[in-house]
Scaffold this motif. Structure first.
Motif, PDB file in Angstrom:
ATOM      1  N   UNK A 115     -34.365  23.387  -2.821  1.00  0.00           N
ATOM      2  CA  UNK A 115     -35.394  24.132  -2.005  1.00  0.00           C
ATOM      3  C   UNK A 115     -34.912  24.235  -0.469  1.00  0.00           C
ATOM      4  N   UNK A 116     -34.748  25.505   0.120  1.00  0.00           N
ATOM      5  CA  UNK A 116     -34.249  25.695   1.400  1.00  0.00           C
ATOM      6  C   UNK A 116     -35.164  25.268   2.555  1.00  0.00           C
ATOM      7  N   UNK A 117     -36.543  25.643   2.124  1.00  0.00           N
ATOM      8  CA  UNK A 117     -37.315  25.510   3.407  1.00  0.00           C
ATOM      9  C   UNK A 117     -38.890  25.342   2.597  1.00  0.00           C
ATOM     10  N   UNK A 118     -39.671  24.494   3.518  1.00  0.00           N
ATOM     11  CA  UNK A 118     -40.824  24.683   3.248  1.00  0.00           C
ATOM     12  C   UNK A 118     -41.877  25.185   4.577  1.00  0.00           C
ATOM     13  N   UNK A 119     -42.560  26.007   4.145  1.00  0.00           N
ATOM     14  CA  UNK A 119     -43.479  26.446   5.249  1.00  0.00           C
ATOM     15  C   UNK A 119     -45.181  26.003   5.029  1.00  0.00           C
ATOM     16  N   UNK A 120     -45.623  25.587   5.779  1.00  0.00           N
ATOM     17  CA  UNK A 120     -47.018  24.972   5.837  1.00  0.00           C
ATOM     18  C   UNK A 120     -47.756  25.706   6.889  1.00  0.00           C
ATOM     19  N   UNK A 121     -48.519  26.902   6.576  1.00  0.00           N
ATOM     20  CA  UNK A 121     -49.055  27.670   7.496  1.00  0.00           C
ATOM     21  C   UNK A 121     -50.623  27.814   7.680  1.00  0.00           C
ATOM     22  N   UNK A 122     -51.200  27.973   8.704  1.00  0.00           N
ATOM     23  CA  UNK A 122     -52.700  27.832   8.639  1.00  0.00           C
ATOM     24  C   UNK A 122     -52.906  28.899   9.929  1.00  0.00           C
ATOM     25  N   UNK A 123     -52.684  30.160   9.587  1.00  0.00           N
ATOM     26  CA  UNK A 123     -53.032  31.370  10.500  1.00  0.00           C
ATOM     27  C   UNK A 123     -54.404  31.947  10.304  1.00  0.00           C
ATOM     28  N   UNK A 124     -55.018  32.279  11.285  1.00  0.00           N
ATOM     29  CA  UNK A 124     -56.496  32.606  11.111  1.00  0.00           C
ATOM     30  C   UNK A 124     -56.726  33.635  12.120  1.00  0.00           C
ATOM     31  N   UNK A 125     -57.646  34.584  11.734  1.00  0.00           N
ATOM     32  CA  UNK A 125     -58.018  35.638  12.365  1.00  0.00           C
ATOM     33  C   UNK A 125     -59.318  35.473  13.411  1.00  0.00           C
ATOM     34  N   UNK A 126     -59.741  34.154  13.060  1.00  0.00           N
ATOM     35  CA  UNK A 126     -60.853  33.689  14.011  1.00  0.00           C
ATOM     36  C   UNK A 126     -60.222  33.121  15.439  1.00  0.00           C
ATOM     37  N   UNK A 127     -61.074  33.434  16.347  1.00  0.00           N
ATOM     38  CA  UNK A 127     -60.598  33.257  17.804  1.00  0.00           C
ATOM     39  C   UNK A 127     -61.362  31.934  18.077  1.00  0.00           C
ATOM     40  N   UNK A 128     -61.904  31.702  19.389  1.00  0.00           N
ATOM     41  CA  UNK A 128     -62.349  30.467  19.775  1.00  0.00           C
ATOM     42  C   UNK A 128     -63.667  30.135  19.166  1.00  0.00           C
ATOM     43  N   UNK A 129     -64.534  31.156  18.772  1.00  0.00           N
ATOM     44  CA  UNK A 129     -65.823  31.036  18.238  1.00  0.00           C
ATOM     45  C   UNK A 129     -66.683  30.088  18.872  1.00  0.00           C
ATOM     46  N   UNK A 130     -66.745  30.044  20.137  1.00  0.00           N
ATOM     47  CA  UNK A 130     -67.596  29.212  20.808  1.00  0.00           C
ATOM     48  C   UNK A 130     -67.359  27.650  20.910  1.00  0.00           C
ATOM     49  N   UNK A 131     -66.110  27.322  20.270  1.00  0.00           N
ATOM     50  CA  UNK A 131     -65.695  26.019  20.546  1.00  0.00           C
ATOM     51  C   UNK A 131     -64.768  25.552  21.808  1.00  0.00           C
ATOM     52  N   UNK A 132     -64.930  25.980  22.745  1.00  0.00           N
ATOM     53  CA  UNK A 132     -64.172  25.793  24.104  1.00  0.00           C
ATOM     54  C   UNK A 132     -64.340  24.279  24.340  1.00  0.00           C
ATOM     55  N   UNK A 133     -65.716  23.707  24.349  1.00  0.00           N
ATOM     56  CA  UNK A 133     -65.842  22.425  24.572  1.00  0.00           C
ATOM     57  C   UNK A 133     -65.051  21.280  23.934  1.00  0.00           C
ATOM     58  N   UNK A 134     -64.734  21.491  22.700  1.00  0.00           N
ATOM     59  CA  UNK A 134     -63.807  20.684  21.926  1.00  0.00           C
ATOM     60  C   UNK A 134     -62.353  21.141  21.967  1.00  0.00           C
TER      61      UNK A 134
END
Length: 475
Positions: free
Chosen positions: A194-213
């Motif tokens: 195994x050369x590489x393991x990618x662990x990815x969580x890319x999402x189209x969602x933006x902030x969606x009102x979570x700025x406070x956190x």
């Protein structure tokens, strides 16, 4: 011992409405909780029980509409509400009072955990009670250590559930199943192959009102430290003797202890941070992160984080582990991609387009696929195939599984105290270097693939994630 009483602090928040209430309804529908179960919600709102039940019913209609109506009504009927300040021992004591043990769920911002745990200590929990905390656990290593000390004074370690719903996802658990139950995989599950393991969580969602956190946390703490390091542990751990809580959690801690700490030079060359500018994402306009409501641009909070790690162990020396997460990107990509090395020789000629095998664990939606090379219409030509299997739907949602473990007292999928601290140890050098400005805060347009690829240097593929390339066998 099974607990039949759940008290949720932060009971009017998004976590409760979006995840905990539907999880309870799923448990009711599956017959895992019954009429003896009670829910007490606590928050600052000046509500009474009737108003809270109306709110809970509306949340279940919105986020759990596919669940049986009878199960939703049963959960709503089991709920009561108390107005409470989570830092006030008298208020907290009124919520948890009773002879029977209670599972206390702190659905709160991490900054409130120490004060809430201190209040619980002064309120005197019923014997046999359990504490549930959402990650991130603390805000840095020192904070995690202090919080662990506070919890140790309150309840035994076995009664502390530092939950991460990623660990209860079907495909995440299938990482272990695929490795440990298939003879064809485990012998090649190492750096030789195994050369590489990618662990990815890319999402189209933006902030969606979570700025406070989110504006106080950012992508590195919210996703990489919070979730992706857990996936790293499952991918890289040695086979445990059993899946019991001690064996499983011991092996996870071993992985974190083996992570080579990054120097300032490493952080500058192996990490990236960025935030989105304005753009078009999923057919709607997205403002720049710095212009989102509730964001303080002076914090320079990142919405994209990428870290490359190496493990100092016999199994993994020479394999790269890339952890990446970003918001407001052009496509959802949520997977663990295990990239194998190229074969040492091809008898098909040098002009063939041959890519190394990639085993992909899709996280959302849940799937399992393997990219392979096969012969085409003529035996001397090669073609690329992807063998894909969709996972059967789980019998319980991730939060349903976690709540069931809490109520039944099974901590195998929760984070142990030393594991929580080791996770911070891994990322502290990154946090420190970023705070000192050693890594620039880049920008990427919302709806794009993320920051522009770095220019590759000789013998190194810094653009790997962005071009979906594969490490050569001799890298």
């Amino acid at each position: 011992m099974t607990i039949r009483r759940l008290a949720v602090f932060g009971a009017t928040g998004d976590l409760t409405g979006r995840y905990l209430l539907p999880a309870l309804a799923a448990l009711r529908a599956a017959g895992r909780i019954d009429d003896r179960f009670t829910l007490t919600g606590a928050s600052r709102e000046e509500w009474d029980g009737a108003r809270y039940r109306d709110w809970a019913a509306a949340q279940l209609e919105r986020h759990g509409a596919t669940l049986p109506a009878e199960a939703r009504r049963a959960v709503t009927a089991s709920a009561d509400y108390r107005r409470a300040d989570v830092t006030d021992p008298a208020d907290v004591g009124a919520v948890v009072a009773g002879d029977d043990p209670v599972a206390v769920y702190l659905a709160l911002p991490p900054a409130l955990f120490p004060a809430a745990v201190t209040a619980l200590h002064e309120a005197a929990l019923p014997r046999g009670s359990r504490i549930v905390l959402e990650k991130p656990f603390g805000e840095d290593l020192a904070g995690a250590q202090e919080l662990n000390r506070l919890l140790a004074d309150l309840v035994p370690e076995s009664a502390v559930f530092r939950v991460d719903h990623f660990l209860a996802m079907t495909t995440v658990q299938n990482v272990l199943g695929s490795r440990l139950a298939n003879r064809v995989l485990e012998p090649i599950w190492n750096s030789t192959h195994i050369a590489e393991v990618e662990i990815v969580w890319d999402e189209t969602l933006a902030l969606e009102g979570r700025a406070g956190y989110y504006d106080h946390v950012g992508a590195l703490k919210d996703m990489v430290q919070n979730h992706l390091l857990q996936l790293l542990c499952l991918v890289a751990m040695e086979p445990p003797i059993s899946l019991g809580e001690r064996d499983l959690r011991d092996r996870k801690v071993d992985v974190l202890r083996s992570v080579r700490l990054l120097t300032d030079y490493d952080v500058a060359n192996r990490t990236r941070r960025a935030r989105y500018s304005s753009g078009r994402c999923q057919d709607h306009e997205v403002p720049a992160y710095a212009d989102e409501e509730g964001v303080d641009a002076r914090r320079r909070t990142e919405t994209f984080a990428e870290v490359e790690l190496e493990l100092d162990s016999w199994r993994w020396a020479g394999t790269r582990f890339r952890l990446r997460s970003g918001k407001a990107l052009g496509r959802d990509r949520k997977e663990v991609a295990v990239r194998f090395r190229s074969v040492p020789h091809l008898p098909f000629g040098h002009d063939q387009d041959v890519r190394p095998n990639v085993l992909r664990f899709g996280l959302e939606p849940e799937s399992l696929s393997l990219d392979v090379t096969a012969t085409g219409a003529r035996t001397e030509t090669l073609t690329q195939l992807s063998l894909t299997a969709e996972m059967d739907p789980p019998d319980l949602p991730a939060y349903g599984r976690l709540l069931l473990d809490v109520l039944n007292g099974d901590p195998a999928l929760s984070i142990r105290s030393d594991e929580a601290e080791e996770a911070w140890r891994v990322l502290e050098p990154v946090l420190s270097a970023w705070e000192r400005g050693l890594v620039p805060l880049e920008e990427y347009p919302a709806g794009s693939d993320g920051p522009e690829p770095r220019h590759a240097t000789p013998g190194r593929r810094d653009d790997l994630l962005h071009q979906d390339a594969v490490l050569p066998a001799d890298s």
